[in-house]
Design a protein around this motif. Structure first.
Motif, PDB file in Angstrom:
ATOM      1  N   UNK A 411      12.132 -10.527  -2.010  1.00 25.40           N
ATOM      2  CA  UNK A 411      11.080 -11.517  -1.737  1.00 25.40           C
ATOM      3  C   UNK A 411      10.011 -10.815  -1.077  1.00 25.40           C
ATOM      4  N   UNK A 412       8.849 -11.202  -1.082  1.00 28.35           N
ATOM      5  CA  UNK A 412       7.696 -10.748  -0.608  1.00 28.35           C
ATOM      6  C   UNK A 412       6.539 -11.827  -0.049  1.00 28.35           C
ATOM      7  N   UNK A 413       5.786 -11.403   1.088  1.00 30.84           N
ATOM      8  CA  UNK A 413       4.755 -12.297   1.548  1.00 30.84           C
ATOM      9  C   UNK A 413       4.039 -12.051   2.613  1.00 30.84           C
ATOM     10  N   UNK A 454       2.568  -4.395  -3.195  1.00 32.54           N
ATOM     11  CA  UNK A 454       3.935  -4.763  -3.284  1.00 32.54           C
ATOM     12  C   UNK A 454       4.546  -4.411  -4.956  1.00 32.54           C
ATOM     13  N   UNK A 455       3.656  -4.244  -5.575  1.00 30.54           N
ATOM     14  CA  UNK A 455       3.800  -4.475  -7.236  1.00 30.54           C
ATOM     15  C   UNK A 455       4.954  -3.510  -7.641  1.00 30.54           C
ATOM     16  N   UNK A 456       4.778  -2.188  -7.137  1.00 35.84           N
ATOM     17  CA  UNK A 456       5.626  -1.035  -7.544  1.00 35.84           C
ATOM     18  C   UNK A 456       7.174  -1.448  -7.187  1.00 35.84           C
ATOM     19  N   UNK A 457       7.449  -1.630  -6.107  1.00 36.32           N
ATOM     20  CA  UNK A 457       8.860  -2.363  -5.637  1.00 36.32           C
ATOM     21  C   UNK A 457       9.469  -3.448  -6.111  1.00 36.32           C
ATOM     22  N   UNK A 475       3.856   1.043 -17.917  1.00 34.53           N
ATOM     23  CA  UNK A 475       3.298  -0.118 -18.453  1.00 34.53           C
ATOM     24  C   UNK A 475       2.437  -0.704 -17.077  1.00 34.53           C
ATOM     25  N   UNK A 476       3.405  -0.477 -16.091  1.00 33.22           N
ATOM     26  CA  UNK A 476       2.951  -0.930 -14.699  1.00 33.22           C
ATOM     27  C   UNK A 476       1.516  -0.661 -14.274  1.00 33.22           C
ATOM     28  N   UNK A 482      -5.806  -4.269 -13.755  1.00 33.85           N
ATOM     29  CA  UNK A 482      -6.159  -5.560 -14.080  1.00 33.85           C
ATOM     30  C   UNK A 482      -5.960  -6.705 -13.148  1.00 33.85           C
ATOM     31  N   UNK A 483      -4.796  -6.853 -12.434  1.00 34.75           N
ATOM     32  CA  UNK A 483      -4.141  -7.605 -11.790  1.00 34.75           C
ATOM     33  C   UNK A 483      -4.672  -7.536 -10.469  1.00 34.75           C
ATOM     34  N   UNK A 484      -5.127  -6.382  -9.879  1.00 32.37           N
ATOM     35  CA  UNK A 484      -5.841  -6.310  -8.691  1.00 32.37           C
ATOM     36  C   UNK A 484      -7.251  -6.559  -8.688  1.00 32.37           C
ATOM     37  N   UNK A 485      -7.898  -6.101  -9.735  1.00 30.05           N
ATOM     38  CA  UNK A 485      -9.252  -6.371  -9.942  1.00 30.05           C
ATOM     39  C   UNK A 485      -9.649  -8.013 -10.123  1.00 30.05           C
TER      40      UNK A 485
END
Length: 800
Positions: A411-413, A454-457, A475-476, A482-485
């Motif tokens: 869970x993240x936020x 957050x994405x690595x974890x 792949x990450x 792309x996601x961040x930009x």
């Protein structure tokens, strides 16, 4: 354990495909799951037994290439009694009866027909009239046998209204002829309702089975034209299945925010997907941010046997307290708007893509629109229910049922989430049934939970618990830029290491599980060497659990001249500290731009100082050392309200914590709200650091005339490192200009609010101070912290 197949899974090829297509759609998808819905759409009102229905699809009449249908006889799992007698003089019913869980739907009836639901004792349990599309739905029906439906001329055979605890035979899930191995199709649920689903595989079905994730919401996850978000997961080798909730998109049935049958549909969707031959180990995980993140909590609490793990991102813990009525004050800026958007999108063809499919020959999608007129008026329910009510409120508060979740959770936020509000960490301790709950908490905005910080974890969790493989960031590392930009406007991020390289799967899993479960990202947006506003933390700290066990409740007392100290006041005279609660003197929000642009690194805010006389300010002396605060807080005040010399029975309070820095800048940290008449506490649940208000109508009480009254205002959770030389500041005023999109339907209208802080009436703020966190030197650039405005410090007229 099973491993990911390698054929057709070249990470470079998947990432190249992702680069050109993901950027085109991701902002729009997140806007749908956020500005027009992301949070939770909190609803507060009893369901009415009148109008809404789930549809059993009719056989397709035209040849849509990827639309299929199943007859009611083949799909329904509801039982009917062997008794088939009818009342003398009444004909056998010609309309379709579709019993469900705590519901019964009528289909293909004559519009305007009055229908009674008769229970086993012969008494009328509910009644209603068939709508112009031939449908009627009775909700909240007590489970039981031998119900029947009766009109003036007709009567149905007896049937059973199912209990939520009774699940269908596994044969329902293995017999899903409409769920395709790639592409658009339908899942048949236990009551015969069909849910539209879109399957995106990382390679040919014959090269599977693949680890599989499911996204489930009322947005448009099953729309093939919006499937670009799926490429985040297919790029990592996962099959992705997007499923629309009943009453949305091309799915049948009637829409209501997280009613029981909607959660059970999620159970059925999980089991139906897991039964497919292209699913690895016949186990699946769940993914999604905001609405599809919240849905995971509801579905996982039903305990689908084939659910492997969930990853709820940017969620809420309590529809009423966290988003719809924070502090008992209606949030019209986001929560009401979000609900209106859901009402609109759940109307017949409320989602444009469903009309396009129906026009193209998908008769299942067309027939599934026929019960949308039965949808309840969710906006009216909000207006009718300004107080918390149980059991309805509990049923919409994940905090009350996450103890039923028995699978691992990631869970993240963000603390300053502009949509769902950042209150969700309050429920982390309630996940008592889950073997592991990994939480990553950060400053920032609604999209922070899917950002590089957050994405690595997150990716490691999915690979370990769903794919059953050693995490590989190849792949990450292609996905993250792309996601961040696309979301933040910057694409320069540090690459993630394959930190488990050389480990066996069992070793990697053991190492991951040995790490502390709670991770705090500090100063997201100010990472050294990266552009200001980049969604990456400057430093992190890990803790064993939440609330942080080592946090010390530390009081800062309000004193004269706007000063806060660690010693309570000694003066016995009352303080003449007051302000005019005028919400019109400031803009309602500190952001007015595009809902997507708020996530950009270059976003600017209009966070204005409190005008003289309209609020109070208090500040500590400069701190002698770095002070790290992690957790919820409490602002305990003695107040009185009057207007033109006459007592006023109520007022709305907004309290805000900020940092006054040695360079003269002030940084927003966190806020809290309370309608004073709803000050009653759940004494058993409340602590020094966390006041829990009941918000029950029976507990509401006006402020006593002319008396000082104690109230405790909850500060939403946060984590922040106040630097040595800085000051902790508390401000108190009427709601407004301390959130980017939340607008409060405040009752404050110019009343004078007095705050006393004398020896007899000590007012204070209580904060959780945590020691042992290594804080890097130097202040973050003003305006760089995500979700935290920065401005020149202007003292309040009262002092601090």
């Amino acid at each position: 354990m099973a491993r990911l197949p390698t054929a057709c899974h070249d990470a470079a090829m998947r990432t190249h495909s992702l680069r050109w297509s993901l950027g085109l759609a991701i902002v729009g998808l997140l806007a749908a799951s956020c500005s027009d819905g992301s949070s939770t759409a909190p609803i507060t009102s009893p369901a009415v037994a009148s109008t809404t229905t789930s549809t059993t699809p009719k056989p397709a009449e035209t040849g849509a290439t990827d639309a299929v249908s199943t007859s009611p006889a083949e799909t329904t799992t509801s039982t009917t009694s062997a008794t088939t007698t009818t009342t003398i003089g009444l004909a056998k019913a010609t309309f379709v009866v579709q019993p469900g869980t705590e519901q019964v739907a009528i289909l293909d009836a004559v519009p305007g027909t009055a229908v009674s639901l008769i229970d086993a004792t012969g008494e009328e349990a509910a009644s209603g009239s068939v709508d112009e599309q031939g449908s009627l739905l009775f909700r909240d029906i007590t489970p039981g046998d031998d119900y029947l439906l009766r009109t003036r001329d007709e009567e149905s055979a007896p049937f059973t209204v199912a209990d939520p605890s009774v699940h269908p035979d596994a044969a329902l899930y293995s017999r899903q002829d409409q769920l395709r191995a790639g592409g658009f199709g339908y899942i048949v649920t236990r009551d015969g309702t069909t849910l539209s689903a879109n399957v995106v595989l990382p390679g040919p079905a014959e090269n599977g089975p693949y680890p599989t994730v499911v996204e489930y919401s009322g947005y448009q996850p099953s729309d093939p034209g919006s499937a670009q978000f799926a490429q985040i997961y297919t790029a990592m080798g996962f099959a992705y299945v997007g499923v629309n909730m009943r009453g949305t998109g091309c799915s049948g049935g009637s829409y209501r925010f997280f009613e029981t049958v909607q959660s059970l549909d999620g159970y059925d969707a999980i089991e139906a997907v897991a039964a497919q031959p292209w699913v690895m180990d016949h186990q699946v995980g769940m993914v999604g941010i905001s609405y599809p993140g919240i849905s995971q909590l509801f579905v996982a609490a039903t305990q689908p046997p084939s659910l492997e793990a969930i990853t709820p991102l940017s969620v809420l813990d309590d529809s009423y307290r966290s988003t719809l009525y924070p502090g008992g004050i209606l949030n019209t800026g986001f929560a009401v708007k979000w609900t209106q958007d859901r009402v609109d999108s759940a109307k017949p063809y409320g989602q444009a893509w469903s009309k396009k499919r129906a026009d193209g020959g998908d008769t299942v999608c067309a027939d599934n629109q026929l019960v949308r007129l039965q949808n309840p008026d969710l906006l009216q329910e909000i207006r009718d229910n300004p107080y918390y009510s149980s059991p309805l409120g509990d049923s919409l508060a994940p905090a009350t049922f996450v103890d039923k979740i028995t699978v691992p959770v990631f869970i993240a936020g963000a603390w300053q989430d502009e949509q769902t509000g950042g209150h969700f960490p309050v429920m982390l301790a309630n996940f008592t049934g889950s073997p592991h709950v990994f939480a990553t908490l950060t400053n920032g905005l609604h999209t922070e939970s899917i950002m590089p910080g957050v994405f690595q974890r997150y990716a490691e969790f999915l690979q370990l618990y769903v794919a059953k493989q050693v995490p590989d960031m190849t792949a990450v590392n292609g996905i993250v830029p792309v996601l961040g930009n696309t979301i933040s406007g910057v694409g320069d991020f540090p690459s993630f290491d394959n930190r488990f390289a050389g480990n066996t799967y069992e070793q990697a899993l053991a190492a991951f599980e040995a790490e502390p479960e709670v991770r705090i990202n500090f100063e997201e947006g100010a990472a050294d060497g990266l552009a200001p506003g980049t969604p990456f933390p400057r430093f992190t700290a890990d803790f064993a659990s939440w609330p942080v066990p080592t946090a010390v409740a530390t009081s800062f007392y309000l004193n004269d001249n706007g000063v806060m100290t660690d010693a309570p006041p000694t003066a016995e005279r009352p303080c003449a500290c007051s302000y005019v609660a005028d919400p019109t003197v400031l803009p309602q929000t500190f952001y007015t731009g595009d809902s997507n642009a708020i996530w950009q690194a270059t976003t600017t805010y209009d966070w204005q100082p409190i005008p003289d006389g309209t609020g109070l300010g208090y500040a500590t002396p400069p701190l002698a050392s770095d002070t790290v605060i992690v957790g919820s807080g409490s602002v305990d005040l003695w107040i009185r309200a009057d207007k033109d010399g006459a007592p006023v029975g109520d007022t709305d309070l907004e309290v805000t914590i900020s940092e006054i820095r040695p360079d003269g800048q002030e940084v927003y940290v966190q806020s809290g709200w309370l309608r004073a008449s709803q000050r009653a506490l759940d004494e058993q649940a409340s602590t020094d650091l966390h006041p829990v208000h009941t918000h029950l109508e029976a507990d509401a009480s006006p402020l006593p005339a002319g008396e000082l009254t104690p109230v405790r205002v909850e500060l939403f959770p946060f984590a922040y490192a106040f630097r040595a030389g800085s000051q902790i500041r508390l401000t108190i005023d009427a709601p407004g200009n301390n959130r980017p999109v939340w607008v409060f339907n405040t009752i404050s209208a110019g009343e004078t609010v007095t705050i006393d802080h004398s020896a007899n009436h000590p007012s204070r703020v209580v904060l959780p101070v945590v020691s042992g966190v290594a804080v890097p030197p130097g202040l973050a650039a003003c305006g760089s912290l995500r979700g935290q405005p920065c401005r020149a410090y202007v003292p309040a007229s009262s002092g601090g």
